[in-house]
Design an enzyme around this catalytic site. Structure first.
Site, PDB file in Angstrom:
ATOM      1  N   CYS A 104       0.857  -1.185   0.000  1.00  0.00           N
ATOM      2  CA  CYS A 104       0.000   0.000   0.000  1.00  0.00           C
ATOM      3  C   CYS A 104       0.890   1.231   0.000  1.00  0.00           C
ATOM      4  O   CYS A 104       1.871   1.282   0.747  1.00  0.00           O
ATOM      5  CB  CYS A 104      -0.892   0.000   1.242  1.00  0.00           C
ATOM      6  SG  CYS A 104      -1.982   1.432   1.340  1.00  0.00           S
ATOM      7  N   HIS A 146      -9.157  -3.873  -1.469  1.00  0.00           N
ATOM      8  CA  HIS A 146      -8.111  -3.078  -0.812  1.00  0.00           C
ATOM      9  C   HIS A 146      -8.428  -1.582  -0.902  1.00  0.00           C
ATOM     10  O   HIS A 146      -8.406  -0.872   0.115  1.00  0.00           O
ATOM     11  CB  HIS A 146      -6.748  -3.384  -1.460  1.00  0.00           C
ATOM     12  CG  HIS A 146      -5.621  -2.550  -0.942  1.00  0.00           C
ATOM     13  ND1 HIS A 146      -4.534  -3.083  -0.279  1.00  0.00           N
ATOM     14  CD2 HIS A 146      -5.407  -1.201  -0.978  1.00  0.00           C
ATOM     15  CE1 HIS A 146      -3.719  -2.092   0.075  1.00  0.00           C
ATOM     16  NE2 HIS A 146      -4.215  -0.940  -0.354  1.00  0.00           N
ATOM     17  N   GLU A 147      -8.740  -1.122  -2.126  1.00  0.00           N
ATOM     18  CA  GLU A 147      -8.981   0.318  -2.316  1.00  0.00           C
ATOM     19  C   GLU A 147     -10.222   0.775  -1.555  1.00  0.00           C
ATOM     20  O   GLU A 147     -10.221   1.848  -0.934  1.00  0.00           O
ATOM     21  CB  GLU A 147      -9.106   0.667  -3.802  1.00  0.00           C
ATOM     22  CG  GLU A 147      -7.835   0.440  -4.635  1.00  0.00           C
ATOM     23  CD  GLU A 147      -6.583   1.028  -4.016  1.00  0.00           C
ATOM     24  OE1 GLU A 147      -6.664   2.027  -3.287  1.00  0.00           O
ATOM     25  OE2 GLU A 147      -5.492   0.458  -4.253  1.00  0.00           O
ATOM     26  N   HIS A 150     -10.003   1.586   2.134  1.00  0.00           N
ATOM     27  CA  HIS A 150      -9.486   2.919   2.486  1.00  0.00           C
ATOM     28  C   HIS A 150     -10.640   3.887   2.789  1.00  0.00           C
ATOM     29  O   HIS A 150     -10.480   4.812   3.587  1.00  0.00           O
ATOM     30  CB  HIS A 150      -8.665   3.502   1.329  1.00  0.00           C
ATOM     31  CG  HIS A 150      -7.255   2.989   1.260  1.00  0.00           C
ATOM     32  ND1 HIS A 150      -6.320   3.266   2.240  1.00  0.00           N
ATOM     33  CD2 HIS A 150      -6.614   2.234   0.333  1.00  0.00           C
ATOM     34  CE1 HIS A 150      -5.159   2.703   1.904  1.00  0.00           C
ATOM     35  NE2 HIS A 150      -5.318   2.065   0.754  1.00  0.00           N
TER      36      HIS A 150
HETATM   37 NI    NI Z   1      -3.678   1.084  -0.151  1.00  0.00          NI
END
Ligand code: NI
Length: 195
Positions: A104, A146-147, A150
């Site tokens: 990341c 994953h994105e 956030h």
């Molecule tokens: Ni990330």
């Protein structure tokens, strides 16, 4: 277009729940995407979420080039062109979870083994305000999970189930060799026990 610095783990913005975007077609949001693209291009990577440039809005960008998709998933590769996703919602389409290595830009220098759903559906809006409804598997599904994490203030180490698999990038080859050696030793022990 302005390249924005990418904020790192510990910055309070990365822990916040990002706010939805009412209208993706406004100049403000178009400018935000341009900045995110420039910032991602400057450092390299497959995806970026708006909070990573300190803008707490529900927007992510990602792209999985063919070579990368093949390296991750082989014959099941699912390359994805440059994508903007506004107000994304993820629904897992199976209970199957797979471990895979992630990095990341907000956790520079580290890699970790993270469990993710192998088959998901994601919905949201394009930058033009059109509805998105996509099924994704493998690395494509991993990148989206994953994105989108956030946007809910979650970084991948918080998804890890075994922190022994959080390692520095430059140690990854040695780490993999070590795992292989451990597995071989365990196999040899098992054979000995079976005799
Ligand atoms: Ni990330």
């Amino acid at each position: 277009m302005t390249v924005k610095p990418i904020i790192k783990m510990g910055n309070p913005t990365l822990r916040r729940i990002a706010a939805p975007i009412d209208d993706p077609t406004t100049p403000e949001i178009q400018a935000l995407v341009a900045e995110m693209r420039a910032s991602l291009e400057a450092v390299g990577g497959v995806g970026l979420a708006a909070p990573q440039i300190a803008v707490s809005r529900r927007l992510v960008i990602f792209e999985v080039p063919a070579e990368r998709a093949e390296a991750e998933d082989g014959d099941a590769a699912e390359p994805v062109g440059s994508t903007v996703l506004v107000n994304p919602v993820i629904t897992p389409l199976s209970d199957e979870v797979e471990m895979g290595w992630e990095g990341c830009l907000s956790v520079p220098g580290l890699r970790g083994l993270v469990p993710r759903h192998t088959h998901i559906r994601y919905t949201g809006l394009t930058l033009e305000g059109a509805p998105v409804d996509v099924e994704a598997t493998g690395f494509h599904a991993r990148v989206v999970q994953h994105e989108c994490d956030h946007l809910d203030g979650i970084l991948y180490p918080q998804r890890m189930t075994d922190l022994r698999y959080l390692v520095y990038e430059e140690e990854v080859p040695a780490f993999m060799e070590g795992l292989k050696a451990d597995a071989e030793m365990a196999e040899a022990e098992k054979e000995k026990a079976d005799d």
